[in-house]
Design an enzyme around this catalytic site. Sequence first.
Site, short mmCIF file in Angstrom:
data_model
loop_
_atom_site.label_atom_id
_atom_site.label_comp_id
_atom_site.label_asym_id
_atom_site.label_seq_id
_atom_site.Cartn_x
_atom_site.Cartn_y
_atom_site.Cartn_z
N LYS A 107 0.86 -1.19 0.00
CA LYS A 107 0.00 0.00 0.00
C LYS A 107 0.88 1.22 0.00
CE LYS A 107 -4.47 0.95 0.34
NZ LYS A 107 -5.60 0.07 0.01
N1 GLU Z 1 -7.10 0.39 -3.20
C1 GLU Z 1 -7.91 -0.74 -3.47
C2 GLU Z 1 -7.97 -1.65 -2.25
O1 GLU Z 1 -7.83 -1.23 -1.14
C3 GLU Z 1 -7.51 -1.45 -4.76
C4 GLU Z 1 -6.16 -2.06 -4.75
C5 GLU Z 1 -5.73 -2.60 -6.11
O2 GLU Z 1 -6.53 -2.62 -7.02
O3 GLU Z 1 -4.57 -2.99 -6.20
O4 GLU Z 1 -8.26 -2.80 -2.35
#
Ligand code: GLU
Length: 476
Positions: A107
């Site tokens: 993240k």
């Molecule tokens: N930000 C989104 C999540 O928390 C999508 C992550 C992604 O598609 O890699 O799942």
Amino acid sequence: MQKTAEPSFRQSVDLMFNRAVALMDLPAGLEEKIRVCNATYTVRFGVRLRGRVQTFTGYRSVHSEHMEPVKGGIRYAPEVNQDEVEALAALMTYKCALVEAPFGGSKGGLCIDPREWEEHELEQITRRFAYELIKRDLIHPAQNVPAPDMGTGEREMAWISDQYNRMNTADINSRACVTGKPINAGGIQGRVEATGRGVQYALREFFRHPEDMAAAGLTGSLDGKRIIVQGLGNVGYHAALFLSEEDGARITGIVERDGALHNPDGLNVRAVRDWIVRHGGVSDYPDATHSVDGAALLETECDILIPAALEGVITMENAPRIKAPLIIEAANGPVTAGADEILRARGTVIIPDMYANAGGVTVSYFEWVKNLSHIRFGRMQRRQEEARHELIVHELERLSADRGLGWELSPGFKEKYLRGADELELVRSGLDDTMRSAYQSMREVWHGRDDVEDLRTAAYLVSIGKVAASYRAKGL
Ligand code: GLU
């Protein structure tokens, strides 16, 4: 856990992990290896804007590399901090494992209020942040693939993709370095709606199981169910829209930054969203009662509560007053570990975040595969499929005519059956299948083991089991 202290987001994720892992028989040390965040890179960079150098702080955490690339969004918000990014990265690991998206967890976050900057300034900031991450392989099609999260969207992903491309001109797979891109920059149909669509599919699957509905004291179908949504951003908006327009649910409440709207007859989700876009908030929206204290609406009677904004909104303080028998966590970490305990004791059923909001990363996975295969889904098969269907329809019509049977296919059937699936339909079908099978794997554990009382623990058991198996296969 001390009853008085509200656990932080990161502590909550660890506490929930510990609760689940205590029911598993993992080799000594492996449990710790899975729980800890492998690495967090902090970057502070300057961009010359508005006549001076402005310094920004950003993070990219890699929680687990049992599979690569690692995957997870990039969040733009003023309160972004290392603990939050690490908690979110951990959730990505469990989420990807649960829905069998072949990624580790990561993240990113940038401490910034995107509303304070002009578009061209945001582009400069995003490109500079991306540059810092790209040169350390923290954005890379084979190693680390970001996506949108709160405060970012297609536009930022297009800038990141272009930045990667400029720095890696000979990489034929460069577009796979980030997902959530616009279609014209290598994106996939249905990615913007994906997380909300996943919430809808998750609820549909839940309502296919009378035993699970009974656990929440619910009966019937989604039709007519009263839903309160917190946060009408990308996820909350799409979930509320689909559930109200396609499943007959009634959106009786919407909680936003500047208060809450309540209408027992159901709110028009499109109209509310338009109002927010035009007026910057929900205040003065005509067809509902507006209250300034948005948080109080979370405690109002309804059948389903959908927290779709930030983490930590249902706490030990307000959990005792939450009346919804079913909560589906469209956001990451909306229920703290302390609140989870209170709600569990009261019999509230919680469909956990790592499953409920996995639609986004699932469609990101499809986009990544599309980018690596350099072809849109359905391009090879669509017309061939249509031709074969046409053969059958003509044959049926011929048989009917030859034998004088007078059969006539209904025009609706013919039209639907003859049309081959386009990319959007394939994406939705893949997402639906993913949400259904992941739910099955959770509920098998939920109902199959006496020591598992809730879906969250079941979700952790399934996903930790998969991560552990993958570490073991590597010889760890
Ligand atoms: N930000 C989104 C999540 O928390 C999508 C992550 C992604 O598609 O890699 O799942």
